[in-house]
Design a protein around this motif. Structure first.
Motif, PDB file in Angstrom:
ATOM      1  N   ARG A   1      18.421   5.325   4.408  1.00  0.00           N
ATOM      2  CA  ARG A   1      17.724   6.395   3.227  1.00  0.00           C
ATOM      3  C   ARG A   1      18.389   7.160   2.276  1.00  0.00           C
ATOM      4  NH1 ARG A   1      13.578   6.367  -0.201  1.00  0.00           N
ATOM      5  NH2 ARG A   1      13.053   8.499  -1.300  1.00  0.00           N
ATOM      6  N   THR A   2      19.016   7.824   4.088  1.00  0.00           N
ATOM      7  CA  THR A   2      19.965   9.323   3.416  1.00  0.00           C
ATOM      8  C   THR A   2      20.743   8.520   2.430  1.00  0.00           C
ATOM      9  OG1 THR A   2      20.634   9.415   5.580  1.00  0.00           O
ATOM     10  CG2 THR A   2      18.862  10.695   4.886  1.00  0.00           C
TER      11      THR A   2
ATOM     12  N   ASN B   1      21.772   5.370   1.892  1.00  0.00           N
ATOM     13  CA  ASN B   1      22.055   4.584   0.145  1.00  0.00           C
ATOM     14  C   ASN B   1      20.918   5.974  -0.799  1.00  0.00           C
ATOM     15  OD1 ASN B   1      21.399   2.098  -0.947  1.00  0.00           O
ATOM     16  ND2 ASN B   1      19.193   2.502  -0.379  1.00  0.00           N
ATOM     17  N   ALA B   2      20.894   6.782  -0.830  1.00  0.00           N
ATOM     18  CA  ALA B   2      20.066   7.630  -1.092  1.00  0.00           C
ATOM     19  C   ALA B   2      22.070   8.162  -2.112  1.00  0.00           C
ATOM     20  CB  ALA B   2      19.440   8.825  -1.275  1.00  0.00           C
ATOM     21  N   THR B   3      22.830   9.130  -1.019  1.00  0.00           N
ATOM     22  CA  THR B   3      24.618   9.883  -1.152  1.00  0.00           C
ATOM     23  C   THR B   3      24.492   8.499  -2.023  1.00  0.00           C
ATOM     24  OG1 THR B   3      23.442  10.682   0.525  1.00  0.00           O
ATOM     25  CG2 THR B   3      25.726  10.830   0.033  1.00  0.00           C
TER      26      THR B   3
ATOM     27  N   ARG C   1      23.505   8.323  -5.678  1.00  0.00           N
ATOM     28  CA  ARG C   1      23.385   9.306  -6.573  1.00  0.00           C
ATOM     29  C   ARG C   1      25.250   9.710  -6.606  1.00  0.00           C
ATOM     30  NH1 ARG C   1      19.386  12.506  -2.692  1.00  0.00           N
ATOM     31  NH2 ARG C   1      17.332  11.805  -3.998  1.00  0.00           N
TER      32      ARG C   1
ATOM     33  N   PHE D   1      16.013   7.772  -6.450  1.00  0.00           N
ATOM     34  CA  PHE D   1      16.907   8.581  -5.872  1.00  0.00           C
ATOM     35  C   PHE D   1      17.536   9.149  -7.327  1.00  0.00           C
ATOM     36  CE2 PHE D   1      17.644   5.038  -2.197  1.00  0.00           C
ATOM     37  CZ  PHE D   1      17.111   5.432  -1.636  1.00  0.00           C
TER      38      PHE D   1
ATOM     39  N   PRO E   1      18.370   0.512  -6.306  1.00  0.00           N
ATOM     40  CA  PRO E   1      19.984   0.909  -5.950  1.00  0.00           C
ATOM     41  C   PRO E   1      20.558  -0.346  -4.919  1.00  0.00           C
ATOM     42  CG  PRO E   1      17.805   1.747  -4.740  1.00  0.00           C
ATOM     43  CD  PRO E   1      17.607   0.612  -5.638  1.00  0.00           C
TER      44      PRO E   1
END
Length: 118
Positions: free
Chosen positions: A25-26, A28-30, A33, A55, A79
């Motif tokens: 998840r981290t 993917n989020a980074t 973003r 995100f 995403p």
């Protein structure tokens, strides 16, 4: 104001997402973003809101400024689709035809500014 993601952090997250069958998840989020950040740098403005839940979201493209309520030009996608579009792994027209992009408004088309060069 959100912290700016460095090029090294963004590229590392994109590489991790590309290599994993199910990305963390981290990562993917980074990655999401970071690509939204690059889009905002490439196409600054407030005419179109690009949403990639859960995100992030950015307003881009020059034109009439939106200030209240739901923007007249909105693009929303998941995403994985956003990463594919932003990196050039998928064409805008193909994702739109497959129903993976939800776009409303006359200016809700990013095909002219994608792919990005992360």
């Amino acid at each position: 104001m959100a912290r700016k993601i460095t090029t090294d952090e963004g590229r590392a997250a994109l590489a991790a997402v590309a290599q994993a069958a199910t990305p963390a998840r981290t990562d993917n989020a980074t990655a999401v973003r970071y690509l939204l950040q690059l889009l905002a740098e490439k196409a600054p403005g407030n005419t179109v809101e690009v949403r990639v839940p859960p995100f992030g979201a950015v307003q881009v493209l020059e034109g009439p400024r939106h200030t209240r309520g739901t923007p007249p030009n909105v693009i929303e996608t998941d995403p994985a689709t956003w990463i594919a579009l932003a990196t050039g792994a998928e064409a805008w027209a193909d994702a739109a035809a497959a129903g993976r992009i939800h776009a409303s408004g006359t200016r809700a088309d990013l095909s002219a500014v994608l792919p990005l060069r992360p």
